[in-house]
Design a protein around this motif. Structure first.
Motif, PDB file in Angstrom:
ATOM      1  N   LYS A   1       0.838  -1.205   0.000  1.00  0.00           N
ATOM      2  CA  LYS A   1       0.000   0.000   0.000  1.00  0.00           C
ATOM      3  C   LYS A   1       0.870   1.251   0.000  1.00  0.00           C
ATOM      4  N   ALA A   2       1.951   1.233   0.752  1.00  0.00           N
ATOM      5  CA  ALA A   2       2.860   2.383   0.794  1.00  0.00           C
ATOM      6  C   ALA A   2       3.479   2.654  -0.579  1.00  0.00           C
ATOM      7  N   GLU A   3       3.878   1.587  -1.289  1.00  0.00           N
ATOM      8  CA  GLU A   3       4.435   1.755  -2.631  1.00  0.00           C
ATOM      9  C   GLU A   3       3.392   2.353  -3.572  1.00  0.00           C
ATOM     10  N   MET A   4       2.146   1.900  -3.439  1.00  0.00           N
ATOM     11  CA  MET A   4       1.078   2.429  -4.290  1.00  0.00           C
ATOM     12  C   MET A   4       0.860   3.915  -4.024  1.00  0.00           C
ATOM     13  N   GLN A   5       0.803   4.285  -2.751  1.00  0.00           N
ATOM     14  CA  GLN A   5       0.595   5.689  -2.400  1.00  0.00           C
ATOM     15  C   GLN A   5       1.767   6.548  -2.868  1.00  0.00           C
ATOM     16  N   GLN A   6       2.974   6.051  -2.678  1.00  0.00           N
ATOM     17  CA  GLN A   6       4.166   6.783  -3.095  1.00  0.00           C
ATOM     18  C   GLN A   6       4.191   6.954  -4.613  1.00  0.00           C
ATOM     19  N   GLY A   7       3.863   5.905  -5.333  1.00  0.00           N
ATOM     20  CA  GLY A   7       3.848   5.968  -6.789  1.00  0.00           C
ATOM     21  C   GLY A   7       2.796   6.922  -7.323  1.00  0.00           C
ATOM     22  N   MET A   8       1.611   6.896  -6.731  1.00  0.00           N
ATOM     23  CA  MET A   8       0.540   7.791  -7.155  1.00  0.00           C
ATOM     24  C   MET A   8       0.945   9.240  -6.901  1.00  0.00           C
ATOM     25  N   GLN A   9       1.528   9.502  -5.761  1.00  0.00           N
ATOM     26  CA  GLN A   9       1.973  10.861  -5.451  1.00  0.00           C
ATOM     27  C   GLN A   9       3.082  11.296  -6.408  1.00  0.00           C
ATOM     28  N   ALA A  10       3.999  10.398  -6.714  1.00  0.00           N
ATOM     29  CA  ALA A  10       5.089  10.725  -7.638  1.00  0.00           C
ATOM     30  C   ALA A  10       4.545  11.046  -9.030  1.00  0.00           C
ATOM     31  N   MET A  11       3.550  10.283  -9.478  1.00  0.00           N
ATOM     32  CA  MET A  11       2.964  10.544 -10.792  1.00  0.00           C
ATOM     33  C   MET A  11       2.292  11.913 -10.818  1.00  0.00           C
ATOM     34  N   LYS A  12       1.484  12.202  -9.805  1.00  0.00           N
ATOM     35  CA  LYS A  12       0.789  13.493  -9.733  1.00  0.00           C
ATOM     36  C   LYS A  12       1.791  14.645  -9.664  1.00  0.00           C
ATOM     37  N   GLN A  13       2.816  14.479  -8.825  1.00  0.00           N
ATOM     38  CA  GLN A  13       3.809  15.546  -8.677  1.00  0.00           C
ATOM     39  C   GLN A  13       4.603  15.739  -9.959  1.00  0.00           C
ATOM     40  N   GLY A  14       4.958  14.646 -10.622  1.00  0.00           N
ATOM     41  CA  GLY A  14       5.693  14.744 -11.878  1.00  0.00           C
ATOM     42  C   GLY A  14       4.895  15.478 -12.942  1.00  0.00           C
ATOM     43  N   LEU A  15       3.611  15.166 -13.049  1.00  0.00           N
ATOM     44  CA  LEU A  15       2.746  15.855 -14.004  1.00  0.00           C
ATOM     45  C   LEU A  15       2.648  17.330 -13.659  1.00  0.00           C
ATOM     46  N   HIS A  16       2.419  17.626 -12.394  1.00  0.00           N
ATOM     47  CA  HIS A  16       2.330  19.019 -11.936  1.00  0.00           C
ATOM     48  C   HIS A  16       3.624  19.782 -12.237  1.00  0.00           C
ATOM     49  N   ASP A  17       4.752  19.193 -11.921  1.00  0.00           N
ATOM     50  CA  ASP A  17       6.048  19.854 -12.147  1.00  0.00           C
ATOM     51  C   ASP A  17       6.283  20.130 -13.625  1.00  0.00           C
ATOM     52  N   ARG A  18       5.936  19.178 -14.488  1.00  0.00           N
ATOM     53  CA  ARG A  18       6.130  19.375 -15.935  1.00  0.00           C
ATOM     54  C   ARG A  18       5.243  20.492 -16.462  1.00  0.00           C
ATOM     55  N   ILE A  19       3.988  20.533 -16.016  1.00  0.00           N
ATOM     56  CA  ILE A  19       3.073  21.593 -16.468  1.00  0.00           C
ATOM     57  C   ILE A  19       3.555  22.948 -15.943  1.00  0.00           C
ATOM     58  N   GLU A  20       3.983  23.007 -14.711  1.00  0.00           N
ATOM     59  CA  GLU A  20       4.483  24.265 -14.138  1.00  0.00           C
ATOM     60  C   GLU A  20       5.728  24.757 -14.885  1.00  0.00           C
ATOM     61  N   ALA A  21       6.658  23.861 -15.155  1.00  0.00           N
ATOM     62  CA  ALA A  21       7.881  24.245 -15.879  1.00  0.00           C
ATOM     63  C   ALA A  21       7.532  24.719 -17.287  1.00  0.00           C
ATOM     64  N   TRP A  22       6.618  24.045 -17.938  1.00  0.00           N
ATOM     65  CA  TRP A  22       6.176  24.432 -19.269  1.00  0.00           C
ATOM     66  C   TRP A  22       5.538  25.831 -19.220  1.00  0.00           C
ATOM     67  N   GLY A  23       4.665  26.048 -18.257  1.00  0.00           N
ATOM     68  CA  GLY A  23       3.959  27.326 -18.137  1.00  0.00           C
ATOM     69  C   GLY A  23       4.864  28.490 -17.793  1.00  0.00           C
ATOM     70  N   ALA A  24       5.962  28.222 -17.130  1.00  0.00           N
ATOM     71  CA  ALA A  24       6.882  29.293 -16.737  1.00  0.00           C
ATOM     72  C   ALA A  24       7.549  29.938 -17.944  1.00  0.00           C
ATOM     73  N   ASN A  25       7.536  29.260 -19.076  1.00  0.00           N
ATOM     74  CA  ASN A  25       8.202  29.772 -20.276  1.00  0.00           C
ATOM     75  C   ASN A  25       7.246  30.371 -21.300  1.00  0.00           C
ATOM     76  N   LEU A  26       5.981  30.543 -20.933  1.00  0.00           N
ATOM     77  CA  LEU A  26       5.018  31.109 -21.881  1.00  0.00           C
ATOM     78  C   LEU A  26       5.304  32.580 -22.139  1.00  0.00           C
ATOM     79  N   LYS A  27       5.035  32.994 -23.375  1.00  0.00           N
ATOM     80  CA  LYS A  27       5.237  34.384 -23.800  1.00  0.00           C
ATOM     81  C   LYS A  27       3.924  34.905 -24.361  1.00  0.00           C
ATOM     82  N   PRO A  28       3.769  36.197 -24.479  1.00  0.00           N
ATOM     83  CA  PRO A  28       2.530  36.760 -25.034  1.00  0.00           C
ATOM     84  C   PRO A  28       2.187  36.211 -26.419  1.00  0.00           C
ATOM     85  N   GLU A  29       3.192  35.935 -27.230  1.00  0.00           N
ATOM     86  CA  GLU A  29       2.918  35.430 -28.580  1.00  0.00           C
ATOM     87  C   GLU A  29       2.447  33.966 -28.589  1.00  0.00           C
ATOM     88  N   ASP A  30       2.433  33.315 -27.424  1.00  0.00           N
ATOM     89  CA  ASP A  30       1.933  31.946 -27.330  1.00  0.00           C
ATOM     90  C   ASP A  30       0.404  31.898 -27.220  1.00  0.00           C
TER      91      ASP A  30
END
Length: 131
Positions: A26-55
């Motif tokens: 159960k701990a591995e499942m919870q850790q994996g689910m959190q890692a997936m959610k955090q990884g997705l969040h981090d990628r979207i945040e990093a992507w969004g940090a580079n947006l420009k008006p022309e986007d």
């Protein structure tokens, strides 16, 4: 929620395991689910940090991301699903039988994450279809 998300880099691949394959805890499942959610969040945040008006472009609903940027967002979601699916297949022996059956049908796998009809509501004014 489907337990396959637990494999987001938190466990070894099945071929690397000892001959005595242990089911995920159960701990591995919870850790994996959190890692997936955090990884997705981090990628979207990093992507969004580079947006420009022309986007952005004007639409009848206001400003929205241009087509290229919308495709980039959808690509992030698709990459996370693809990576998780690969890990699920690699770790099939450690999954409960019900989850082993889900990875036999990629659409069921995607829907197990709560994406009805394989559609992601990005909350950015557009949807992505996962394949």
């Amino acid at each position: 929620m489907f337990c396959l998300a637990l494999m987001m880099g938190t466990v070894a691949h099945a071929e690397e395991l000892d001959a005595d394959i242990q089911p995920f805890t159960k701990a591995e499942m919870q850790q994996g689910m959190q890692a997936m959610k955090q990884g997705l969040h981090d990628r979207i945040e990093a992507w969004g940090a580079n947006l420009k008006p022309e986007d952005f472009e004007r639409s009848w609903t206001g400003r929205q991301l241009n087509k290229q940027k919308r495709q980039e967002v959808c690509g992030i979601f698709q990459d996370v699903i693809d990576h998780t699916f690969k890990l699920a297949v690699d770790n099939k022996a450690r999954l409960p039988e019900v989850d082993q059956n889900i990875i036999e049908d990629r659409n069921l796998f995607i829907q197990s994450f709560g994406y009805k009809d394989n559609i992601v509501d990005t909350k950015m004014g557009f949807n992505c279809r996962l394949r």
